[in-house]
Design a protein around this motif. Structure first.
Motif, PDB file in Angstrom:
ATOM      1  N   VAL A 135       6.627  12.553  -6.156  1.00  0.00           N
ATOM      2  CA  VAL A 135       7.007  11.752  -7.314  1.00  0.00           C
ATOM      3  C   VAL A 135       5.902  10.764  -7.663  1.00  0.00           C
ATOM      4  N   ASP A 136       5.425  10.014  -6.671  1.00  0.00           N
ATOM      5  CA  ASP A 136       4.392   9.006  -6.898  1.00  0.00           C
ATOM      6  C   ASP A 136       3.114   9.644  -7.450  1.00  0.00           C
ATOM      7  N   GLN A 137       2.710  10.770  -6.893  1.00  0.00           N
ATOM      8  CA  GLN A 137       1.502  11.446  -7.360  1.00  0.00           C
ATOM      9  C   GLN A 137       1.675  11.981  -8.778  1.00  0.00           C
ATOM     10  N   SER A 138       2.858  12.456  -9.116  1.00  0.00           N
ATOM     11  CA  SER A 138       3.114  12.921 -10.476  1.00  0.00           C
ATOM     12  C   SER A 138       2.901  11.783 -11.468  1.00  0.00           C
ATOM     13  N   TYR A 139       3.405  10.621 -11.134  1.00  0.00           N
ATOM     14  CA  TYR A 139       3.219   9.451 -11.989  1.00  0.00           C
ATOM     15  C   TYR A 139       1.741   9.046 -12.039  1.00  0.00           C
ATOM     16  N   GLN A 140       1.114   8.939 -10.870  1.00  0.00           N
ATOM     17  CA  GLN A 140      -0.294   8.494 -10.828  1.00  0.00           C
ATOM     18  C   GLN A 140      -1.198   9.411 -11.629  1.00  0.00           C
ATOM     19  N   HIS A 141      -1.073  10.709 -11.421  1.00  0.00           N
ATOM     20  CA  HIS A 141      -1.967  11.655 -12.092  1.00  0.00           C
ATOM     21  C   HIS A 141      -1.671  11.767 -13.586  1.00  0.00           C
ATOM     22  N   ALA A 142      -0.530  11.221 -14.035  1.00  0.00           N
ATOM     23  CA  ALA A 142      -0.228  11.155 -15.468  1.00  0.00           C
ATOM     24  C   ALA A 142      -0.620   9.791 -16.044  1.00  0.00           C
ATOM     25  N   GLY A 143      -1.249   8.960 -15.215  1.00  0.00           N
ATOM     26  CA  GLY A 143      -1.739   7.667 -15.690  1.00  0.00           C
ATOM     27  C   GLY A 143      -0.766   6.515 -15.568  1.00  0.00           C
ATOM     28  N   VAL A 144       0.307   6.693 -14.787  1.00  0.00           N
ATOM     29  CA  VAL A 144       1.290   5.623 -14.588  1.00  0.00           C
ATOM     30  C   VAL A 144       1.269   5.235 -13.109  1.00  0.00           C
ATOM     31  N   ARG A 145       0.772   4.054 -12.836  1.00  0.00           N
ATOM     32  CA  ARG A 145       0.711   3.577 -11.445  1.00  0.00           C
ATOM     33  C   ARG A 145       1.984   2.783 -11.153  1.00  0.00           C
ATOM     34  N   LEU A 146       2.780   3.294 -10.226  1.00  0.00           N
ATOM     35  CA  LEU A 146       4.028   2.625  -9.887  1.00  0.00           C
ATOM     36  C   LEU A 146       3.794   1.385  -9.024  1.00  0.00           C
ATOM     37  N   PHE A 147       2.931   1.508  -8.039  1.00  0.00           N
ATOM     38  CA  PHE A 147       2.727   0.426  -7.078  1.00  0.00           C
ATOM     39  C   PHE A 147       1.382  -0.248  -7.325  1.00  0.00           C
ATOM     40  N   ASP A 148       1.395  -1.575  -7.361  1.00  0.00           N
ATOM     41  CA  ASP A 148       0.159  -2.324  -7.528  1.00  0.00           C
ATOM     42  C   ASP A 148      -0.065  -3.275  -6.350  1.00  0.00           C
ATOM     43  N   ASP A 149       0.434  -2.859  -5.178  1.00  0.00           N
ATOM     44  CA  ASP A 149       0.352  -3.709  -4.001  1.00  0.00           C
ATOM     45  C   ASP A 149      -0.797  -3.327  -3.060  1.00  0.00           C
ATOM     46  N   GLY A 150      -1.702  -2.480  -3.532  1.00  0.00           N
ATOM     47  CA  GLY A 150      -2.862  -2.115  -2.726  1.00  0.00           C
ATOM     48  C   GLY A 150      -2.609  -1.004  -1.723  1.00  0.00           C
ATOM     49  N   ARG A 151      -1.432  -0.405  -1.748  1.00  0.00           N
ATOM     50  CA  ARG A 151      -1.145   0.665  -0.786  1.00  0.00           C
ATOM     51  C   ARG A 151      -2.033   1.875  -1.074  1.00  0.00           C
ATOM     52  N   TRP A 152      -2.284   2.642  -0.036  1.00  0.00           N
ATOM     53  CA  TRP A 152      -3.047   3.863  -0.199  1.00  0.00           C
ATOM     54  C   TRP A 152      -2.253   4.836  -1.062  1.00  0.00           C
TER      55      TRP A 152
END
Length: 167
Positions: A135-152
């Motif tokens: 889920v997280d990668q689907s969002y990231q690779h579509a240009g939507v960053r869910l987490f901005d807390d510096g996590r890998w």
């Protein structure tokens, strides 16, 4: 933001019963997410479909597979139709990606700051994903960053998604 009727691009969060659910709860606890009620995440796709990571590989199936199951649907506020389309297109591309319970261990090792040279590279290189990573990668690779807390990248559990989006 949470709502009852799922839309493409939404994230479904649900519980897994039995031994597997208990193991995931322990993994999430080790990762600092507590013993919450959500051990599984999936991405809602258009046409009342979904994609979810599971031990046999990521699978696309009908959303009706969760009829009668308590599912919480969440998404970030202000998600546009264009972003939803992009997220779904990326998510659909993960069909067949293998699953790895070892990613829970890797996330815990990272959180506990245990020395493990090459851990970040290892997790990225395996090509495996747990449900919340998909889920997280689907969002990231579509240009939507869910987490901005510096996590890998990919270091996310179902309860981390719940804590971010359902409160």
């Amino acid at each position: 933001m949470q709502h009852a009727l799922p839309m493409p691009g939404d994230i479904g969060l649900t519980r897994i019963n039995g031994d597997v659910g208990r193991l995931i709860r322990i993994g999430q606890w080790l990762n600092g997410n507590g013993f919450g009620d959500y051990q599984h995440a999936f991405l809602v796709l258009p046409g009342e479909m979904l994609i979810e990571a599971e031990p046999g590989g990521a699978t696309i199936r009908s959303l009706s597979a969760y009829d009668g199951v308590d599912v919480l649907y969440v998404c970030p506020e202000g998600l546009t139709d264009a972003r939803r389309d992009a997220i779904c297109a990326v998510g659909r591309g993960y069909e067949g990606v293998p699953y790895s319970f070892l990613d829970y261990l890797a996330i815990a090792v990272h959180r506990l700051r245990l020395p493990f040279p090459g851990l970040r590279r290892y997790v990225a290189a395996t090509g495996h994903m747990i449900c919340s990573q998909l889920v997280d990668q689907s969002y990231q690779h579509a240009g939507v960053r869910l987490f901005d807390d510096g996590r890998w990248s990919g270091y996310v559990t179902p309860m981390a998604l719940y804590r971010l989006l359902a409160r």
